[in-house]
Motif scaffolding. Sequence first.
Motif, PDB file in Angstrom:
ATOM      1  N   TRP A 134       0.795  -1.250   0.155  1.00 43.69           N
ATOM      2  CA  TRP A 134      -0.170  -0.055  -0.356  1.00 43.69           C
ATOM      3  C   TRP A 134       0.777   1.488   0.145  1.00 43.69           C
ATOM      4  CZ3 TRP A 134       0.209   4.067   3.509  1.00 43.69           C
ATOM      5  CH2 TRP A 134       0.809   3.191   5.176  1.00 43.69           C
ATOM      6  N   LYS A 135       2.219   1.184   0.626  1.00 43.55           N
ATOM      7  CA  LYS A 135       3.304   2.950   1.014  1.00 43.55           C
ATOM      8  C   LYS A 135       4.070   3.254  -1.022  1.00 43.55           C
ATOM      9  CE  LYS A 135       4.903   2.060   5.150  1.00 43.55           C
ATOM     10  NZ  LYS A 135       6.257   1.653   6.325  1.00 43.55           N
ATOM     11  N   GLY A 136       3.425   1.416  -1.305  1.00 43.65           N
ATOM     12  CA  GLY A 136       3.616   2.041  -3.344  1.00 43.65           C
ATOM     13  C   GLY A 136       2.850   2.452  -3.520  1.00 43.65           C
ATOM     14  N   ARG A 137       1.764   2.787  -3.276  1.00 42.53           N
ATOM     15  CA  ARG A 137       0.608   3.930  -4.055  1.00 42.53           C
ATOM     16  C   ARG A 137       1.102   4.922  -3.482  1.00 42.53           C
ATOM     17  NH1 ARG A 137      -3.493   1.203  -6.200  1.00 42.53           N
ATOM     18  NH2 ARG A 137      -3.580  -2.147  -5.389  1.00 42.53           N
ATOM     19  N   VAL A 138       1.439   5.813  -2.370  1.00 44.76           N
ATOM     20  CA  VAL A 138       1.748   6.971  -2.485  1.00 44.76           C
ATOM     21  C   VAL A 138       3.141   6.888  -2.821  1.00 44.76           C
ATOM     22  CG1 VAL A 138       1.883   7.993  -0.698  1.00 44.76           C
ATOM     23  CG2 VAL A 138       0.551   6.607   0.277  1.00 44.76           C
ATOM     24  N   ALA A 139       4.125   6.034  -2.931  1.00 45.61           N
ATOM     25  CA  ALA A 139       5.455   6.434  -3.445  1.00 45.61           C
ATOM     26  C   ALA A 139       5.216   7.070  -4.849  1.00 45.61           C
ATOM     27  CB  ALA A 139       6.048   5.378  -3.313  1.00 45.61           C
ATOM     28  N   ALA A 140       4.342   5.890  -5.166  1.00 49.27           N
ATOM     29  CA  ALA A 140       4.252   6.025  -7.063  1.00 49.27           C
ATOM     30  C   ALA A 140       3.262   7.602  -7.301  1.00 49.27           C
ATOM     31  CB  ALA A 140       2.850   5.118  -6.991  1.00 49.27           C
ATOM     32  N   PHE A 141       2.934   8.157  -6.257  1.00 45.59           N
ATOM     33  CA  PHE A 141       1.820   8.722  -7.219  1.00 45.59           C
ATOM     34  C   PHE A 141       3.069  10.361  -6.612  1.00 45.59           C
ATOM     35  CE2 PHE A 141      -0.310  12.852  -5.901  1.00 45.59           C
ATOM     36  CZ  PHE A 141      -0.774  12.486  -6.836  1.00 45.59           C
ATOM     37  N   PHE A 142       3.171   9.835  -6.030  1.00 45.02           N
ATOM     38  CA  PHE A 142       4.563  11.561  -4.584  1.00 45.02           C
ATOM     39  C   PHE A 142       5.879  11.252  -6.412  1.00 45.02           C
ATOM     40  CE2 PHE A 142       1.201  11.269  -1.725  1.00 45.02           C
ATOM     41  CZ  PHE A 142       1.133  13.287  -2.127  1.00 45.02           C
ATOM     42  N   ALA A 143       6.619  10.575  -6.158  1.00 49.24           N
ATOM     43  CA  ALA A 143       7.979  10.002  -7.277  1.00 49.24           C
ATOM     44  C   ALA A 143       8.177   9.971  -8.901  1.00 49.24           C
ATOM     45  CB  ALA A 143       8.151   8.918  -6.733  1.00 49.24           C
ATOM     46  N   GLU A 144       6.054   9.526  -9.148  1.00 53.30           N
ATOM     47  CA  GLU A 144       6.092   9.035 -10.264  1.00 53.30           C
ATOM     48  C   GLU A 144       5.124   9.704 -11.431  1.00 53.30           C
ATOM     49  OE1 GLU A 144       6.857   5.854 -13.793  1.00 53.30           O
ATOM     50  OE2 GLU A 144       5.605   5.496 -12.418  1.00 53.30           O
ATOM     51  N   ARG A 145       4.365   9.491 -10.812  1.00 53.70           N
ATOM     52  CA  ARG A 145       2.782  10.368 -11.313  1.00 53.70           C
ATOM     53  C   ARG A 145       2.293  11.851 -11.616  1.00 53.70           C
ATOM     54  NH1 ARG A 145      -2.696   8.428 -12.793  1.00 53.70           N
ATOM     55  NH2 ARG A 145      -2.150   6.507 -12.477  1.00 53.70           N
ATOM     56  N   ALA A 146       2.629  12.500 -10.135  1.00 51.90           N
ATOM     57  CA  ALA A 146       2.527  14.140  -9.803  1.00 51.90           C
ATOM     58  C   ALA A 146       3.642  15.039 -10.368  1.00 51.90           C
ATOM     59  CB  ALA A 146       2.118  14.702  -7.958  1.00 51.90           C
ATOM     60  N   PRO A 147       5.031  14.360 -10.319  1.00 56.71           N
ATOM     61  CA  PRO A 147       5.631  14.988 -11.239  1.00 56.71           C
ATOM     62  C   PRO A 147       5.872  15.325 -12.618  1.00 56.71           C
ATOM     63  CG  PRO A 147       6.912  13.531  -9.483  1.00 56.71           C
ATOM     64  CD  PRO A 147       5.498  13.119  -9.296  1.00 56.71           C
ATOM     65  N   LEU A 148       4.843  13.980 -13.050  1.00 59.23           N
ATOM     66  CA  LEU A 148       5.267  14.183 -14.711  1.00 59.23           C
ATOM     67  C   LEU A 148       4.261  15.077 -15.157  1.00 59.23           C
ATOM     68  CD1 LEU A 148       6.529  10.858 -16.110  1.00 59.23           C
ATOM     69  CD2 LEU A 148       7.253  12.026 -15.975  1.00 59.23           C
ATOM     70  N   ARG A 149       2.648  15.041 -13.960  1.00 59.56           N
ATOM     71  CA  ARG A 149       1.706  15.488 -14.606  1.00 59.56           C
ATOM     72  C   ARG A 149       0.992  17.406 -14.087  1.00 59.56           C
ATOM     73  NH1 ARG A 149      -4.239  12.688 -13.943  1.00 59.56           N
ATOM     74  NH2 ARG A 149      -4.860  14.797 -15.175  1.00 59.56           N
TER      75      ARG A 149
END
Length: 799
Positions: A134-149
């Motif tokens: 579940w921590k991976g969902r948070v990490a994925a958002f802040f490390a990849e999804r949010a910066p890219l968008r």
Amino acid sequence: MACTLAAAVHILLLTDRDWTHPQGGGTGTNLYGQVSRWLAWGHRVTVIAGDYPGAKKVEEVAPGLVVHRMGTRMTVFQRAAWATLRGVGRDADVVLEVVNGIAFCSPAWWWLKAPTVALIHHVHQDHYVAEMGWKGRVAAFFAERAPLRLLYQHIPILTISKAARDDLVALGLPKENVHVAYLGVDPPPFPGGEKAASPRLLYLGRLKQYKRIEVVLDVLAGIPGAHLDIAGEGDHRPVLEQEIDERGLHDRVTLHGHVSEEEKFELYGRAWVNLTASSAEGWCLTVMESATVGTPSAALRVGGLNESIVDEQTGLLADTPEELAERVRDLVHDPARRDELGAAAKARARGFTWDHTAEQNLAVMERAAAEQRPTVRSGLSALKRSETAKAAGMALATIAANAIAVIFTIVFTRMLGVGDYGALGALVSTFTILAVAGSALQVAVARETALGHLGSPGAAGATVRRWLAHLCLAGLALTVASVLMRDEIAGLVAVPEHEWAAAAIVPTGILWMLLGVLRGALQGLHRYAPVGQSLVLEAFGRLVLGLVLVLGGAGVTGAYLGTPLAMVVTAVWLAWLLHRAAGPAPDAVRPRTLTSLVSGGWAPIVGLVFLAALQNVDVIVAKREMTDDAAGAYAAAVVAAKLVVWVAIGVGLYLLPEATRRAAAGLDPRPVFVRTLGLLGVVAVPALLIFLLVPSLLLRVAFGGEYTTASDALVLLGAAMSLLAVAYLAVQYMLALRKTAFLWVLGLVALAEPFLLTLGDYGLVSFATVVFAVQCAAAAGALLLALRSSSAHPAPAAA
């Protein structure tokens, strides 16, 4: 193939791992294949990459190619930013950033003149979940999804397959900005080994959980007499070794570890079938490498594998692990079919060259480099004149003030100890709730001043001075009452041993109202700079005066009393500035009464009461429900988590008057709201990433080892406070539009929180989980209502 371009290009390449890294993998091979061509064509490349044991820190690998190695997989990003700020690659024409699950965020590095082009092999959202739960969902958002968008919407993106392009588009990047160039493959540098006499299967790649090598073991188990070679290293190896032993396959599996190029092609040549079962692949370079020696591949039908393998022509694709095992078994038993697929794969591989890949991607970078990018000086000059700069300035002032507040916390957690700091936290949290009246007054004064309802600047100044006099009289009476009732107040706040500090809570609230009136008037007069400066002055005064009193032996009481004393100093300074800004009062002025302002400003008061409760009631409940040590650790973690809330408070000082002014003029106020949310995101992303990855280190360095008991709760609290920050900005925006629908949402959530927090016997993590759930509800409701309010902003006020 030779690539002829108008001029040589200097490329600054940012990557977490270069091609010499033991875990360089397909990314390293791709980079080497292209960089070697660019150098041969006369271009220059400067590489900043992650370090590894035995590597040179700075190495001139070839003429025109310098590699700078620094940091680990987790620290190379900030080290790279610092290196470029110091001058590494400063004269580059274009930045090629490899986003390998974590973004460098180079488009935000304003000191670089060169534009950014990003190379993204594939999206890592599912990988994070597979590796971290579940921590991976948070990490994925802040490390990849949010910066890219947020940062990569308007820059060229290079990727390696159409499937990877589709995943990037689904992540929110514009399709027209994503350029696909299939990976090349070199002819075999060594002759492949002779085909093994008995069935031989091969997996070659990094040993990672998301590679699902266990599925390859399933394929092996279904083919009696077959042997599996596994070549590569990774952190999943211990798990894999245990799995092989538990299945009784240790005699049928060889773990080669990292292999040389010669050994690699020896394995490719001996293998009957090359296998991969990864959950996601942008292309899978081993498919083409094995094809160069006539070995077909079999894989699950995911990502770019559907393009690197032509099913039933150059290899096999399967939709399920069971189907993969069945199809590979049939292929092993059909030598003619196996030879046919291998020959077709070898013929197809000849059409994929690194020359073609390098030329396509270099053309994209050349176009980007040819576009004029504003200089740093001109960019900063334009930024200073922009509306974003005003909002950012208030955010920076608030961050600076609260950075001092963090120092305050660090100093007093160490001086007072974990138990006494819990008491100080309860005192401060109680004041913060009472301070809502002052914050609401600030909202009302800023809005009324911005709309001109208080008259000319001189008339507004006279009105404010009258209000300040009334507040001083009320404060004096309430101070006397608080002193007389100090024991009762101390018992209510759960700090019976600090009754004189408890007596100062209400007077501190009155002083905050004085500051709110002064800051609100200056906001309405567009004097944002002194408002920001006053925040820093007040915070610095709290620290210095509190420290003096504690060193004088006043303990918790002294640490708290530094706050009202600092407010007195700040209020005097702001009153002087307001007098200068407003000028003399007109001869005939009829000041508006403070009562009329408050009676018309009930919505800000109630709304901010709810927000203050959502921000602070958990600390008060923790003091009652937990041990002193646990409550102190929780209070320290909350302080660290509130960074994004501080930013929201800062940009809110800009949002409310500006949105009010635009709405009253008949202009769309939404750009102001969106601008402030964007600034919030820029701070929230790296903060939450730090909370997720190094919570214990952060709390240990900041507060001391005894506070690390709350480390597992820090990322939850950070996410909760980020959501509260969104709710805060949404409320400020709706107040500017004179909308009050948010009150019932915040009211229900604020009333439910203390009940939910006392419902069970929670540990620190479960307590923080409840706080996170509460803030989710508050943010979702407030944001939805704010967006609905945007569609019908007020018409211009009548003249």
